[in-house]
Design an enzyme around this catalytic site. Sequence first.
Site, PDB file in Angstrom:
ATOM      1  N   THR A 530       0.852  -1.192   0.000  1.00 20.16           N
ATOM      2  CA  THR A 530       0.000   0.000   0.000  1.00 20.16           C
ATOM      3  C   THR A 530       0.885   1.238   0.000  1.00 20.16           C
ATOM      4  O   THR A 530       1.875   1.305   0.725  1.00 20.16           O
ATOM      5  CB  THR A 530      -0.955   0.015   1.219  1.00 20.16           C
ATOM      6  OG1 THR A 530      -1.821  -1.109   1.109  1.00 20.16           O
ATOM      7  CG2 THR A 530      -1.798   1.273   1.250  1.00 20.16           C
ATOM      8  N   PHE A 532       1.100   5.096   0.787  1.00 17.36           N
ATOM      9  CA  PHE A 532       0.482   6.151   1.587  1.00 17.36           C
ATOM     10  C   PHE A 532       1.086   7.496   1.189  1.00 17.36           C
ATOM     11  O   PHE A 532       2.264   7.547   0.802  1.00 17.36           O
ATOM     12  CB  PHE A 532       0.801   5.946   3.074  1.00 17.36           C
ATOM     13  CG  PHE A 532       0.173   4.714   3.672  1.00 17.36           C
ATOM     14  CD1 PHE A 532      -1.001   4.797   4.405  1.00 17.36           C
ATOM     15  CD2 PHE A 532       0.767   3.462   3.519  1.00 17.36           C
ATOM     16  CE1 PHE A 532      -1.574   3.663   4.971  1.00 17.36           C
ATOM     17  CE2 PHE A 532       0.191   2.326   4.074  1.00 17.36           C
ATOM     18  CZ  PHE A 532      -0.985   2.430   4.802  1.00 17.36           C
TER      19      PHE A 532
END
Length: 625
Positions: A530, A532
């Site tokens: 992921t 960010f």
Amino acid sequence: MILVLKKGITQEQKNHIRSILRKEGCIVREMLEAGRSVIGAIGKPGRDPDFFRQLPGVVKVIPISTSFKLVSREMHSEDTLVQVGDVVIGAERIVVIAGPCAVESRDQALRIAREVKRCGAVLFRGGAFKPRTSPYVFQGLGQEGLKILSDVRREVGLGVVTEITSPTQADMMMKYVDVVQVGARNMQNFELLKCVGRMGKPVILKRGLSATIEEWLMSAEYILSEGNDSVVLCERGIRTFEPYTRNTLDLTAIPVMKKLTHLPVIIDPSHATGIRDKVAPMARAAIAAGADGLMIEVHHDPDKALSDGLQSLYPKQFERLMRDIYVIAPVIGKQLDFSYLDKATAVERLSEATGVGGRRAAFLGEAGTFSHKACTQYFGSNVTAAPVSSFKAIFQAVKEGEVDFGIVPLENSLTGSIHENYDLLLEYDLRIIGEITLRIMHHLIAHPGAKIENIRRVFSHPQVFQQCRQFLEGHDRWELVSVKDTAGAVRQIKEGGDPANAAIASKEAADIYGMEVIEEGIETNPRNYTRFVVIGTRRLENGPRRKSSLIYSAGNRPGALYETLKIFAENGINLVKLESRPIHGKPWEYMFYVDLEADVESDSFKPMLDALRKHTDYLKILGSY
Ligand code: PEP
Ligand code: MN
């Protein structure tokens, strides 16, 4: 032995225990272990453990089974973090120490320091007192070398590491350097060990040429027993029968040491191999094996180096290695942070400018979520992570100045963009000031001692169930209970107390709540990352500027999008993301979200941005970072 103390123990009771132990000739240390006070006592008390067990305030007495005590994990289960200025060794950001074998001149040191800093090194190394095999070769510049090192610290802004070869150098070292290194040849120079123990400066303790792991730890024990806990262990290769490389790098020492001791472990692939082109492969392997950092020799002109030229990397090679480590680190849950030091300075400046100390960054959920991990990995311990209950609330809190930064996920490698945050980036007038990628590993977490065959119910976020589908299909009788966030799932099963309940979350969440991982890495696809972004109201001074994010609409004409992309192509800018999102209230019209590998806010791209403005109806620069 370790004395675990009662929760409500009084200061008087503690003092009583300490004074008894001291009278028995023990070294006494008080520590916090998993939020609980313990007293570590080293020595051979005349009285037996039962005597100490019945002292008021003591819950239990645990013997330490190893010959090394203070450095042992049995004594202190949490990782020790060694702080050198803004740099923390032993945490989730990998620390790379680089520089020449020896300081040869002011120009040489400054030049190499600037190069290695540009590539992401956070400490500078350089020998001033060189322990050389032959007395007839360059022995180092001595005190003059130390003065040069302190110039490097001042002018380049890197903390400096150098080797101490005799206790008589201690005063000079105190004055000029940030970390002292005890070299391989001196690992068992016990007077020197006691001396650096008393100096109190962080110490890098190299493994001796033919020292066992136990001997190495006993040497560290000398330093800690003098009251200095800031010790970093450095494996630099050992003597074996193999003559091809200068030494044999014992990479097994990393997981072995990580289990035995709480001290950080770094690797020196330069002295381990002695051969330039063997340095990068071993450095990459060391990081993959879990080393907390690296110490690497770099020289701008190694052929002319006064020592260890053959193993010194050219700056270009060092740069390439750092880029590789940047990619490898998230695989094992760590980061190489190219703007480690600039970030610390910028955060400090921000504090000075607003006159308020203590910066805060908002993240979604509660302690132990992946957002929390992203936050602590991005900022280290400089910034307090503040839990917030929704993405919108994060943007709002940053806008209103309740927090200084926010951290939000933008995209996942398996499930794609997190559209809510893209929409919020459009709605709010905030900037992207940084990014960080985390590997998402899911673990099945349950009560300590729980068995997988007794699990009946599993709590987690619905998206996590998706990502662990294959594993869950193998347990199709389990009831899946959806909750808001992964760390919350762990908290809930902990509070519920039912051993048939499990949660899927990060290892950090398990640790925070004292729960146990019973099945590791249960996500179907291990390439689960992921990305960010960090948002704020203004850009970080000297922050990274490798990428830029833009939002624009290109109008409803043939070739409108093509015209804009052409501008990027003509300017040699690499486009790394292009995504369209509907414009609210205008059916079938779209905004384009674009990530570019360039600092489009720099002066050189002004004409490019002007051209882009002409070809767009709306253009918003989200930030360069
Ligand atoms: C050095 O770091 O330059 C050095 C001499 O290392 P070692 O003590 O590992 O040989
Ligand atoms: Mn060297």
